[in-house]
Design a protein around this motif. Structure first.
Motif, PDB file in Angstrom:
ATOM      1  N   UNK A 208      -4.597  -1.055   9.496  1.00  0.00           N
ATOM      2  CA  UNK A 208      -3.942  -0.322   8.415  1.00  0.00           C
ATOM      3  C   UNK A 208      -3.485   1.031   8.947  1.00  0.00           C
ATOM      4  N   UNK A 209      -2.195   1.273   8.809  1.00  0.00           N
ATOM      5  CA  UNK A 209      -1.619   2.533   9.296  1.00  0.00           C
ATOM      6  C   UNK A 209      -1.081   3.318   8.110  1.00  0.00           C
ATOM      7  N   UNK A 210      -1.398   4.600   8.052  1.00  0.00           N
ATOM      8  CA  UNK A 210      -0.867   5.458   7.001  1.00  0.00           C
ATOM      9  C   UNK A 210       0.538   5.875   7.415  1.00  0.00           C
ATOM     10  N   UNK A 211       1.523   5.490   6.601  1.00  0.00           N
ATOM     11  CA  UNK A 211       2.914   5.780   6.924  1.00  0.00           C
ATOM     12  C   UNK A 211       3.367   7.140   6.433  1.00  0.00           C
ATOM     13  N   UNK A 212       4.565   7.523   6.844  1.00  0.00           N
ATOM     14  CA  UNK A 212       5.157   8.793   6.406  1.00  0.00           C
ATOM     15  C   UNK A 212       5.344   8.836   4.888  1.00  0.00           C
ATOM     16  N   UNK A 213       5.411   7.651   4.263  1.00  0.00           N
ATOM     17  CA  UNK A 213       5.596   7.571   2.813  1.00  0.00           C
ATOM     18  C   UNK A 213       4.290   7.740   2.052  1.00  0.00           C
TER      19      UNK A 213
ATOM     20  N   UNK B 233      -0.009   0.689   5.536  1.00  0.00           N
ATOM     21  CA  UNK B 233       0.797  -0.496   5.852  1.00  0.00           C
ATOM     22  C   UNK B 233       0.008  -1.407   6.772  1.00  0.00           C
ATOM     23  N   UNK B 234       0.176  -2.695   6.578  1.00  0.00           N
ATOM     24  CA  UNK B 234      -0.409  -3.696   7.459  1.00  0.00           C
ATOM     25  C   UNK B 234       0.698  -4.204   8.378  1.00  0.00           C
ATOM     26  N   UNK B 235       0.411  -4.385   9.665  1.00  0.00           N
ATOM     27  CA  UNK B 235       1.457  -4.834  10.594  1.00  0.00           C
ATOM     28  C   UNK B 235       1.992  -6.225  10.262  1.00  0.00           C
ATOM     29  N   UNK B 236       1.246  -7.000   9.497  1.00  0.00           N
ATOM     30  CA  UNK B 236       1.661  -8.361   9.162  1.00  0.00           C
ATOM     31  C   UNK B 236       2.390  -8.445   7.817  1.00  0.00           C
ATOM     32  N   UNK B 237       2.574  -7.331   7.138  1.00  0.00           N
ATOM     33  CA  UNK B 237       3.346  -7.359   5.890  1.00  0.00           C
ATOM     34  C   UNK B 237       4.778  -7.785   6.185  1.00  0.00           C
ATOM     35  N   UNK B 238       5.414  -8.348   5.204  1.00  0.00           N
ATOM     36  CA  UNK B 238       6.779  -8.832   5.319  1.00  0.00           C
ATOM     37  C   UNK B 238       7.749  -7.684   5.601  1.00  0.00           C
TER      38      UNK B 238
ATOM     39  N   UNK C 172       2.274  -0.211  -4.775  1.00  0.00           N
ATOM     40  CA  UNK C 172       1.363   0.872  -4.412  1.00  0.00           C
ATOM     41  C   UNK C 172       1.942   2.220  -4.791  1.00  0.00           C
ATOM     42  N   UNK C 173       1.119   3.236  -4.626  1.00  0.00           N
ATOM     43  CA  UNK C 173       1.503   4.605  -4.946  1.00  0.00           C
ATOM     44  C   UNK C 173       0.780   5.542  -3.984  1.00  0.00           C
ATOM     45  N   UNK C 174       1.503   6.504  -3.465  1.00  0.00           N
ATOM     46  CA  UNK C 174       0.914   7.509  -2.565  1.00  0.00           C
ATOM     47  C   UNK C 174      -0.300   8.157  -3.247  1.00  0.00           C
TER      48      UNK C 174
END
Length: 174
Positions: free
Chosen positions: A11-16, A20-25, A50-52
């Motif tokens: 799970x990576x915390x994105x700029x948004x 995010x999971x690397x396997x998400x569509x 989701x929501x920040x």
């Protein structure tokens, strides 16, 4: 125990501000196309809203998706499209209308995060239905890991054809 920490690191915390999971569509944000892609891969489509800053979204990523059995089952059987409840990216709905994520969320009555929407196995006739009738199941809010995985089994095994999610939990193979 080592596997769990490896999965947790995915799970990576994105700029948004979303995890995010690397396997998400990875999508062009056309729901009909995403559903058809999932079907051609013998998978089902799930949309995760989701929501920040959402603590239960974080929990979903860092607890539920960190469980290798849960993540593995979902990866093998679902395409998961992640959308932002207040996002501005343009998404093409099943009926062909293009809306910002936040307007699509409103159209579908998404009020809680995380919310998972599950759609039929094929896109046949889906665009002509009212938005709420397009879903086969919905999980509004956080589900603990056991029930979270059960919800994905409920959809994959088409338990919704036999009854409610609660019925499925009480009689999983009935």
């Amino acid at each position: 125990m080592m596997q769990s920490s490896v999965a947790r690191a995915e799970a990576m915390l994105g700029d948004d501000g979303l995890y995010h999971q690397p396997w998400f569509l990875q999508s062009f944000l056309d729901l009909r196309e995403d559903l058809e892609t999932a079907a051609s891969n013998r998978k089902r489509l799930a949309v995760m809203w989701e929501l920040r800053g959402c603590p239960y979204c974080r929990e979903t990523h860092l607890v539920n998706f960190a469980d290798p059995a849960i993540a593995g089952y979902i990866r093998d059987n679902f395409e998961v499209l992640q959308l932002n409840l207040i996002g501005s990216r343009k998404v093409v709905d099943f009926d062909g209308t293009e809306l910002a994520e936040r307007d699509l969320a409103q159209k579908y009555g998404i009020r809680f995060t995380p919310t998972f929407q599950f759609f039929p196995a094929t896109a046949d006739g889906i665009g002509g239905k009212e938005p709420a009738a397009r879903e086969v199941a919905r999980a509004p809010g956080y589900l603990k890991p056991q029930h979270f995985l059960a919800m994905f089994h409920f959809v994959r095994e088409e338990g919704y054809r036999r009854g409610s999610f609660r019925d499925f939990l009480e009689h999983p193979k009935g």
